[in-house]
Design an enzyme around this catalytic site. Structure first.
Site, PDB file in Angstrom:
ATOM      1  N   ARG A  41     -24.556-123.638 -31.087  1.00 64.86           N
ATOM      2  CA  ARG A  41     -25.599-123.264 -31.723  1.00 64.86           C
ATOM      3  C   ARG A  41     -26.574-123.477 -30.367  1.00 64.86           C
ATOM      4  O   ARG A  41     -26.883-124.537 -30.063  1.00 64.86           O
ATOM      5  CB  ARG A  41     -26.209-123.771 -32.665  1.00 64.86           C
ATOM      6  CG  ARG A  41     -27.488-122.440 -32.907  1.00 64.86           C
ATOM      7  CD  ARG A  41     -28.533-122.268 -34.317  1.00 64.86           C
ATOM      8  NE  ARG A  41     -29.893-121.820 -34.424  1.00 64.86           N
ATOM      9  CZ  ARG A  41     -30.380-121.290 -35.579  1.00 64.86           C
ATOM     10  NH1 ARG A  41     -29.822-122.526 -36.763  1.00 64.86           N
ATOM     11  NH2 ARG A  41     -31.563-121.401 -35.389  1.00 64.86           N
ATOM     12  N   GLN A 100     -41.190-122.057   9.531  1.00 61.54           N
ATOM     13  CA  GLN A 100     -40.979-122.991   7.657  1.00 61.54           C
ATOM     14  C   GLN A 100     -41.273-121.938   7.024  1.00 61.54           C
ATOM     15  O   GLN A 100     -40.970-121.978   5.705  1.00 61.54           O
ATOM     16  CB  GLN A 100     -41.455-124.071   7.615  1.00 61.54           C
ATOM     17  CG  GLN A 100     -40.880-125.328   8.573  1.00 61.54           C
ATOM     18  CD  GLN A 100     -41.165-127.276   8.302  1.00 61.54           C
ATOM     19  OE1 GLN A 100     -42.332-126.669   8.114  1.00 61.54           O
ATOM     20  NE2 GLN A 100     -40.150-127.245   8.627  1.00 61.54           N
ATOM     21  N   THR A 116     -40.700-111.342 -25.763  1.00 63.55           N
ATOM     22  CA  THR A 116     -41.307-111.353 -24.044  1.00 63.55           C
ATOM     23  C   THR A 116     -41.615-113.000 -24.139  1.00 63.55           C
ATOM     24  O   THR A 116     -41.268-114.078 -25.186  1.00 63.55           O
ATOM     25  CB  THR A 116     -43.296-111.830 -24.352  1.00 63.55           C
ATOM     26  OG1 THR A 116     -42.992-112.568 -25.646  1.00 63.55           O
ATOM     27  CG2 THR A 116     -42.994-110.178 -25.496  1.00 63.55           C
ATOM     28  N   GLN A 176     -42.239-110.251  -0.266  1.00 65.13           N
ATOM     29  CA  GLN A 176     -43.423-111.367   1.290  1.00 65.13           C
ATOM     30  C   GLN A 176     -42.466-110.670   2.066  1.00 65.13           C
ATOM     31  O   GLN A 176     -43.377-110.877   3.236  1.00 65.13           O
ATOM     32  CB  GLN A 176     -43.562-112.124  -0.327  1.00 65.13           C
ATOM     33  CG  GLN A 176     -44.504-113.121   0.773  1.00 65.13           C
ATOM     34  CD  GLN A 176     -46.715-111.870   0.880  1.00 65.13           C
ATOM     35  OE1 GLN A 176     -46.896-111.469   0.294  1.00 65.13           O
ATOM     36  NE2 GLN A 176     -47.179-112.118   1.942  1.00 65.13           N
ATOM     37  N   GLU A 201     -35.695-108.397 -25.049  1.00 67.34           N
ATOM     38  CA  GLU A 201     -35.516-109.790 -26.192  1.00 67.34           C
ATOM     39  C   GLU A 201     -36.178-110.802 -26.242  1.00 67.34           C
ATOM     40  O   GLU A 201     -35.927-112.026 -26.225  1.00 67.34           O
ATOM     41  CB  GLU A 201     -33.876-110.027 -25.573  1.00 67.34           C
ATOM     42  CG  GLU A 201     -33.522-108.202 -25.165  1.00 67.34           C
ATOM     43  CD  GLU A 201     -31.710-108.732 -25.080  1.00 67.34           C
ATOM     44  OE1 GLU A 201     -30.986-109.989 -25.850  1.00 67.34           O
ATOM     45  OE2 GLU A 201     -31.066-107.387 -24.736  1.00 67.34           O
ATOM     46  N   ILE A 246     -36.287 -98.088 -28.260  1.00 64.31           N
ATOM     47  CA  ILE A 246     -35.348 -98.437 -28.379  1.00 64.31           C
ATOM     48  C   ILE A 246     -34.027 -97.778 -26.869  1.00 64.31           C
ATOM     49  O   ILE A 246     -34.001 -96.778 -26.728  1.00 64.31           O
ATOM     50  CB  ILE A 246     -34.479 -97.763 -29.127  1.00 64.31           C
ATOM     51  CG1 ILE A 246     -35.584 -97.252 -30.288  1.00 64.31           C
ATOM     52  CG2 ILE A 246     -33.161 -97.840 -30.083  1.00 64.31           C
ATOM     53  CD1 ILE A 246     -35.181 -99.453 -31.105  1.00 64.31           C
ATOM     54  N   ALA A 301     -44.215-103.484 -35.100  1.00 65.58           N
ATOM     55  CA  ALA A 301     -43.701-105.093 -34.668  1.00 65.58           C
ATOM     56  C   ALA A 301     -42.027-105.164 -34.303  1.00 65.58           C
ATOM     57  O   ALA A 301     -41.160-104.923 -34.200  1.00 65.58           O
ATOM     58  CB  ALA A 301     -42.618-104.841 -36.074  1.00 65.58           C
ATOM     59  N   ASP A 327     -29.475-114.278 -29.639  1.00 63.20           N
ATOM     60  CA  ASP A 327     -29.410-116.224 -28.863  1.00 63.20           C
ATOM     61  C   ASP A 327     -28.479-115.263 -27.670  1.00 63.20           C
ATOM     62  O   ASP A 327     -28.687-115.908 -27.039  1.00 63.20           O
ATOM     63  CB  ASP A 327     -28.559-116.330 -29.584  1.00 63.20           C
ATOM     64  CG  ASP A 327     -29.852-117.466 -30.616  1.00 63.20           C
ATOM     65  OD1 ASP A 327     -31.231-117.034 -30.180  1.00 63.20           O
ATOM     66  OD2 ASP A 327     -29.129-117.922 -31.954  1.00 63.20           O
TER      67      ASP A 327
HETATM   68  N1  COS Z   1     -30.156-118.121 -35.208  1.00 61.63           N
HETATM   69  C1  COS Z   1     -30.280-118.587 -36.696  1.00 61.63           C
HETATM   70  N2  COS Z   1     -30.744-118.259 -37.848  1.00 61.63           N
HETATM   71  C2  COS Z   1     -32.406-118.149 -37.516  1.00 61.63           C
HETATM   72  C3  COS Z   1     -32.214-117.848 -35.434  1.00 61.63           C
HETATM   73  C4  COS Z   1     -31.215-118.199 -35.197  1.00 61.63           C
HETATM   74  N3  COS Z   1     -31.974-118.245 -34.093  1.00 61.63           N
HETATM   75  N4  COS Z   1     -33.969-117.208 -36.011  1.00 61.63           N
HETATM   76  C5  COS Z   1     -34.287-117.645 -36.968  1.00 61.63           C
HETATM   77  N5  COS Z   1     -33.667-117.598 -38.407  1.00 61.63           N
HETATM   78  C6  COS Z   1     -33.970-118.225 -39.020  1.00 61.63           C
HETATM   79  C7  COS Z   1     -34.351-119.094 -39.713  1.00 61.63           C
HETATM   80  O1  COS Z   1     -34.234-120.301 -39.692  1.00 61.63           O
HETATM   81  C8  COS Z   1     -34.956-118.494 -40.514  1.00 61.63           C
HETATM   82  O2  COS Z   1     -34.563-118.711 -41.775  1.00 61.63           O
HETATM   83  P1  COS Z   1     -34.265-119.431 -43.599  1.00 61.63           P
HETATM   84  O3  COS Z   1     -35.946-118.800 -44.064  1.00 61.63           O
HETATM   85  O4  COS Z   1     -33.676-119.053 -44.086  1.00 61.63           O
HETATM   86  O5  COS Z   1     -35.132-120.907 -42.648  1.00 61.63           O
HETATM   87  C9  COS Z   1     -35.071-117.352 -41.233  1.00 61.63           C
HETATM   88  O6  COS Z   1     -34.447-116.995 -39.681  1.00 61.63           O
HETATM   89  C10 COS Z   1     -36.604-116.660 -40.717  1.00 61.63           C
HETATM   90  O7  COS Z   1     -37.100-117.719 -39.589  1.00 61.63           O
HETATM   91  P2  COS Z   1     -38.279-117.823 -38.920  1.00 61.63           P
HETATM   92  O8  COS Z   1     -38.787-117.878 -40.105  1.00 61.63           O
HETATM   93  O9  COS Z   1     -38.375-118.882 -37.379  1.00 61.63           O
HETATM   94  O10 COS Z   1     -39.186-116.461 -38.338  1.00 61.63           O
HETATM   95  P3  COS Z   1     -40.647-116.039 -38.206  1.00 61.63           P
HETATM   96  O11 COS Z   1     -41.239-114.696 -38.104  1.00 61.63           O
HETATM   97  O12 COS Z   1     -41.658-116.924 -37.864  1.00 61.63           O
HETATM   98  O13 COS Z   1     -40.366-115.578 -36.153  1.00 61.63           O
HETATM   99  C11 COS Z   1     -39.630-115.079 -34.158  1.00 61.63           C
HETATM  100  C12 COS Z   1     -39.376-115.324 -35.831  1.00 61.63           C
HETATM  101  C13 COS Z   1     -41.018-114.841 -33.558  1.00 61.63           C
HETATM  102  C14 COS Z   1     -38.293-116.213 -33.075  1.00 61.63           C
HETATM  103  C15 COS Z   1     -38.693-113.791 -34.182  1.00 61.63           C
HETATM  104  O14 COS Z   1     -39.497-112.677 -34.638  1.00 61.63           O
HETATM  105  C16 COS Z   1     -38.454-113.039 -32.519  1.00 61.63           C
HETATM  106  O15 COS Z   1     -37.623-113.664 -32.115  1.00 61.63           O
HETATM  107  N6  COS Z   1     -39.444-111.568 -31.807  1.00 61.63           N
HETATM  108  C17 COS Z   1     -38.984-111.539 -31.427  1.00 61.63           C
HETATM  109  C18 COS Z   1     -38.344-110.566 -31.589  1.00 61.63           C
HETATM  110  C19 COS Z   1     -37.689-109.525 -30.192  1.00 61.63           C
HETATM  111  O16 COS Z   1     -37.086-110.442 -28.962  1.00 61.63           O
HETATM  112  N7  COS Z   1     -37.703-108.425 -29.893  1.00 61.63           N
HETATM  113  C20 COS Z   1     -36.932-108.257 -28.708  1.00 61.63           C
HETATM  114  C21 COS Z   1     -36.295-106.943 -28.924  1.00 61.63           C
HETATM  115  S1  COS Z   1     -34.643-106.356 -28.937  1.00 61.63           S
HETATM  116  S2  COS Z   1     -34.958-105.738 -27.019  1.00 61.63           S
END
Ligand code: COS
Length: 385
Positions: A311, A279, A365, A336, A363, A157, A130, A240
């Site tokens: 947001r 240049q 890809t 380079q 955070e 982690i 995951a 975010d």
């Molecule tokens: N703020 C608030 N709510 C959010 C949100 C955000 N930024 N992003 C998603 N949500 C909410 C959605 O609105 C949805 O809510 P509802 O079901 O009530 O409508 C819920 O969360 C699920 O979101 P979504 O349907 O978009 O989930 P998916 O599984 O389709 O996709 C992604 C999610 C791919 C965007 C997510 O898994 C992701 O960001 N993955 C990358 C993870 C990551 O960055 N890992 C790094 C770890 S830290 S190094």
């Protein structure tokens, strides 16, 4: 109407961060990178100067900076070494989820305790199966009466070895998908938590990354942040903020590479003149500076949005992907320009190029960030005004 000038207090803040980074981080950056040294002593000093918990409100022991200020300081610290600076600032992501979802009592209890000394937190979301698809996690929080029994494994982690507070995501019901995921604040000394494999990385080498194993870890409602099933949204909202932070990290990396390359172009003489007069080199420098300026403008915009409770999921994803791609290009071009002397081990730009790579990966890809941004843009394109 638009004013980029800083108040005298903000100037002093930035000066403190720059001075600290130049004095404490710069001299050891290459050595700590080579040996993968955990910068404990530097963290202690940063803590004393209020540079460690910059985004945490004063009520919970932080410095209480605005997001814009926090990202400016982040760029300044990351300019000298992003790995050391990120160990110092690592708690922002984990405490981000807690700041959004925790009760007043939980914030005081978990964040307040952490900020008393130079302790830190980590964000336990990713698992072997995951990563980009964070919603399919297998770590379970089985409900038994008023307790949650956590079992599972988290990987990659950041700060997993040293963090005292864990922001942990686990599912109470896999059949509910993302709506079964819960967020828990977990003190490190809770029985059943152990460290698995410790990673050896291409870059960011002074920042530790490890597996964490959860074996019948017993938690209660006091550890649950934001209610059952709220965990996924909290993780996304924290990301975010985290993605805006990576924009500032990437800007720091790019600015350092640009400065190193410009210094070299001014002093390296070939064909009877400094190579910057050609240049082929000055155009590279111009593009490098344009990308760096744009990256900075993007984190200032997203920081401003966060400060005004607007947001910014789409803007933060766009800023992160742009600035990290920019950092990769700018550092590659710096190598380079500096050619042989930039490519060798021990050269600052060689390290920066390896460090930049991770900003395109962690955070989310940049492919995932393009997906997040793409979805957002279909709803509403991003404009500033
Ligand atoms: N703020 C608030 N709510 C959010 C949100 C955000 N930024 N992003 C998603 N949500 C909410 C959605 O609105 C949805 O809510 P509802 O079901 O009530 O409508 C819920 O969360 C699920 O979101 P979504 O349907 O978009 O989930 P998916 O599984 O389709 O996709 C992604 C999610 C791919 C965007 C997510 O898994 C992701 O960001 N993955 C990358 C993870 C990551 O960055 N890992 C790094 C770890 S830290 S190094």
């Amino acid at each position: 109407m638009i004013d980029f000038s800083l108040s005298s207090q903000q100037k002093a803040l930035l000066e403190t961060a720059r001075d600290f980074a130049a004095r404490e981080i710069r001299p050891v950056a290459v050595e700590y990178d080579r040996d993968g040294t955990y910068p404990e002593e530097i963290c202690k000093k940063a803590h004393q100067l209020g540079l460690m918990y910059t985004n945490i409100p004063k009520a919970y022991g932080g410095t209480g900076m605005s997001f814009v200020e926090h990202y400016l300081v982040t760029e300044a610290m990351n300019y000298e070494c992003c790995a050391i600076a990120q160990v110092i600032g690592i708690s922002h992501l984990a405490t981000g989820a807690l700041m959004i979802g925790a009760t007043e009592e939980q914030k005081k209890k978990f964040i307040g305790k952490m900020t008393e000394s130079y302790r830190s937190a980590c964000f336990c979301l990713t698992e072997p199966e995951a990563g980009s698809d964070a919603g399919v996690m297998k770590t379970t929080a089985e409900k038994k009466g008023d307790r949650y029994i956590v079992n599972g494994l988290k990987c990659y982690i950041t700060n997993g070895v040293y963090a005292d507070l864990l922001c942990l995501f686990a599912t109470i019901d896999k059949s509910k998908g993302t709506k079964g995921i819960c967020c828990f604040a977990v003190p490190r000394d809770t029985p059943g938590i152990s460290v698995g494999r410790i990673e050896d990385k291409m870059g960011h080498r002074a920042m530790n990354v490890a597996e964490l194993i959860f074996d019948n870890v017993e938690l209660t409602k006091e550890n649950l942040i934001g209610g059952e099933g709220q965990g996924f949204k909290l993780a996304m909202m924290a990301l975010d903020r985290g993605r805006a932070n990576i924009t500032a990290v990437s800007t720091g990396i790019a600015q350092k590479a640009l400065d190193e390359a410009a210094k070299y172009a001014n002093t390296r003489v070939q064909f009877g003149q400094p190579i910057g007069n050609f240049q082929g080199v000055s155009f590279l420098l111009a593009d490098m500076n344009a990308l760096t300026m744009a990256s900075r403008a993007m984190y200032l915009q997203v920081g401003w949005m966060l400060d005004n409770n607007i947001r910014c999921s789409t803007e933060a994803a766009l800023a992160k992907l742009f600035a990290s791609d920019a950092a990769m290009k700018v550092t590659t071009d710096a190598v380079q320009i500096m050619a042989g002397s930039g490519y060798m081990k021990g050269a600052v730009v060689e390290k920066l190029m390896r460090d930049a790579k991770l900003t395109q990966i962690f955070e989310g890809t940049n492919q995932i960030n393009r997906m997040v941004a793409g979805r957002g843009i279909l709803g509403k394109t991003c404009t500033l005004f």
